[in-house]
Design a protein around this motif. Structure first.
Motif, PDB file in Angstrom:
ATOM      1  N   ILE A  96       1.010  -1.224  -0.008  1.00  0.00           N
ATOM      2  CA  ILE A  96      -0.110  -0.095   0.019  1.00  0.00           C
ATOM      3  C   ILE A  96       0.899   0.996  -0.116  1.00  0.00           C
ATOM      4  O   ILE A  96       1.594   1.508   0.791  1.00  0.00           O
ATOM      5  N   ALA A  97       0.676   2.209  -1.062  1.00  0.00           N
ATOM      6  CA  ALA A  97       1.478   3.493  -1.003  1.00  0.00           C
ATOM      7  C   ALA A  97       0.982   4.430  -0.134  1.00  0.00           C
ATOM      8  O   ALA A  97      -0.295   4.413   0.220  1.00  0.00           O
ATOM      9  N   VAL A  98       1.564   5.053   0.942  1.00  0.00           N
ATOM     10  CA  VAL A  98       1.215   6.182   1.725  1.00  0.00           C
ATOM     11  C   VAL A  98       1.940   7.404   1.177  1.00  0.00           C
ATOM     12  O   VAL A  98       3.102   7.504   1.052  1.00  0.00           O
ATOM     13  N   CYS A  99       1.033   8.316   1.021  1.00  0.00           N
ATOM     14  CA  CYS A  99       1.634   9.626   0.426  1.00  0.00           C
ATOM     15  C   CYS A  99       0.873  10.719   1.194  1.00  0.00           C
ATOM     16  O   CYS A  99      -0.261  10.669   1.992  1.00  0.00           O
ATOM     17  N   GLY A 100       1.648  11.916   1.482  1.00  0.00           N
ATOM     18  CA  GLY A 100       1.281  12.936   2.191  1.00  0.00           C
ATOM     19  C   GLY A 100       0.872  14.228   1.536  1.00  0.00           C
ATOM     20  O   GLY A 100       0.898  14.058   0.056  1.00  0.00           O
ATOM     21  N   THR A 101       0.985  15.370   2.201  1.00  0.00           N
ATOM     22  CA  THR A 101       0.608  16.584   1.577  1.00  0.00           C
ATOM     23  C   THR A 101       1.524  17.844   2.227  1.00  0.00           C
ATOM     24  O   THR A 101       1.918  17.506   3.631  1.00  0.00           O
ATOM     25  N   THR A 317       5.904  10.372  -0.928  1.00  0.00           N
ATOM     26  CA  THR A 317       5.632   9.156  -0.563  1.00  0.00           C
ATOM     27  C   THR A 317       6.145   9.177   1.056  1.00  0.00           C
ATOM     28  O   THR A 317       7.213   9.763   1.306  1.00  0.00           O
ATOM     29  N   LEU A 318       5.637   8.667   2.081  1.00  0.00           N
ATOM     30  CA  LEU A 318       5.934   8.310   3.285  1.00  0.00           C
ATOM     31  C   LEU A 318       6.605   7.055   3.481  1.00  0.00           C
ATOM     32  O   LEU A 318       6.021   5.761   3.175  1.00  0.00           O
ATOM     33  N   THR A 319       7.989   6.968   4.133  1.00  0.00           N
ATOM     34  CA  THR A 319       8.556   5.665   4.050  1.00  0.00           C
ATOM     35  C   THR A 319       8.821   5.308   5.608  1.00  0.00           C
ATOM     36  O   THR A 319       8.666   6.154   6.411  1.00  0.00           O
ATOM     37  N   PRO A 320       8.691   4.021   5.903  1.00  0.00           N
ATOM     38  CA  PRO A 320       9.073   3.492   7.016  1.00  0.00           C
ATOM     39  C   PRO A 320      10.058   4.255   7.883  1.00  0.00           C
ATOM     40  O   PRO A 320      11.324   4.193   7.146  1.00  0.00           O
TER      41      PRO A 320
END
Length: 320
Positions: A96-101, A317-320
């Protein structure tokens, strides 16, 4: 086939008018939820058919247990570029891709001062009295000019809060574990030698730290007892930085004069919570980032995130 997107916790029904979602109309069906889902089961039931979910800050947590219940989910978009309530590592494992703003630092700094002045000048009480034809003036307000403002965390928000304190004629002192004397002096404030020194010296203590393992529970009973009896504590950062039971004791037993709060351990705040009724508490429903400028940034960039994902090149993208 079109993808399905859900926007959660759209309390004000503002999401769809703050950005051009029409750009996605031929590829994505978008729906919004204004009410808050109080359990993981409710969230899973509502969005189990969704390929994309857009969330607002930390209003609804997306832990690994929830993510594993959403087999169709391909993209999770969060406002801001940091969200402690999203298990980014679990999302990565599940593909699942997680993206921010982007996010603006002015709104929470401005609200911090609304809370400080509102509490010190008894604005809610006097407003309620005037509306109810009560006494014409019933309180004596506190001052900020000539007083000491203690800023815990001199980042983007803390720096703006400190600048206003200086403009009001306050002596501003700051502290965080990594703050240097040179950095503090560059902003026209004094560096406290320790958090304890700041707490003991300040008439107003305002928190602008990031929640982490090092800051969780940073202010407990021992720290709150170091504050002046006439001082107030302001928290527009994260509730868990302050030990809640200790803060309740500080307010009920008079260790400090009051607290102005915009963040809580459980949100929405339960109806019977003491923070709703304590006379020396000014509380707001987590409005720090809730402004038109921020919302336009959040949702415009959420649309951009979705477009980029659909094009096969995710951004922010937000990465671990």
């Amino acid at each position: 086939m079109k993808l399905t997107c859900a926007i959660l916790d759209d309390y004000q029904g503002a999401a769809l008018r703050m950005a051009d979602w029409g750009k996605l109309a031929d590829r994505v069906d978008v729906r919004t939820y204004r009410g808050h889902f109080g359990s993981e089961d409710e969230v899973a039931a509502a969005v189990s058919d969704c390929d994309i979910v857009v969330i607002m800050r930390e209003r609804t947590p997306f832990r690994g247990t929830l993510l594993r219940r959403l087999p169709k989910l391909k993209l999770l978009v969060t406002s801001g570029m940091r969200n402690a309530s999203v298990d980014v590592a679990a999302a990565a494992e599940l593909g699942i891709a997680v993206c921010g703003t982007g996010s603006r630092s002015e709104p929470p700094a401005e609200l911090t001062w609304a809370l400080i002045l509102g509490l010190l000048r008894h604005v809610p009480q006097e407003h309620a009295s005037l509306r109810g034809n009560g006494p014409w003036q019933s309180t004596v307000g506190g001052d900020v000019h000539g007083k000491t403002l203690g800023v815990l965390g001199l980042g983007k928000i803390g720096t703006k809060v400190a600048a206003v304190g200086r403009a009001f004629g306050m002596d501003v002192v700051a502290w965080s574990r990594n703050l240097t004397k040179e950095r503090a002096e560059a902003e026209g404030v004094r560096l406290a030698s320790s958090m304890e020194e700041l707490l003991e010296a300040s008439d107003v203590v305002t928190i602008h730290l990031v929640l982490s393992d090092r800051t969780r529970g940073l202010l407990g009973e021992a720290e709150l007892r170091r504050m002046r009896p006439g001082a107030i504590l302001v928290n527009t950062s994260r509730a868990a930085i302050v030990d809640e039971p200790a803060l309740l004791r500080a307010l009920t037993d008079g260790w400090i004069a009051g607290a102005a709060l915009d963040v809580f351990e459980q949100e929405p705040l339960p109806g019977d919570h003491p923070f709703r009724t304590l006379p020396n508490v000014l509380a707001l429903p987590h409005l720090g980032y809730v402004t038109e400028a921020n919302y336009r940034t959040y949702f415009r960039e959420a649309v951009e995130d979705i477009e980029a994902f659909l094009a096969g090149a995710p951004i922010r993208t937000l990465t671990p």
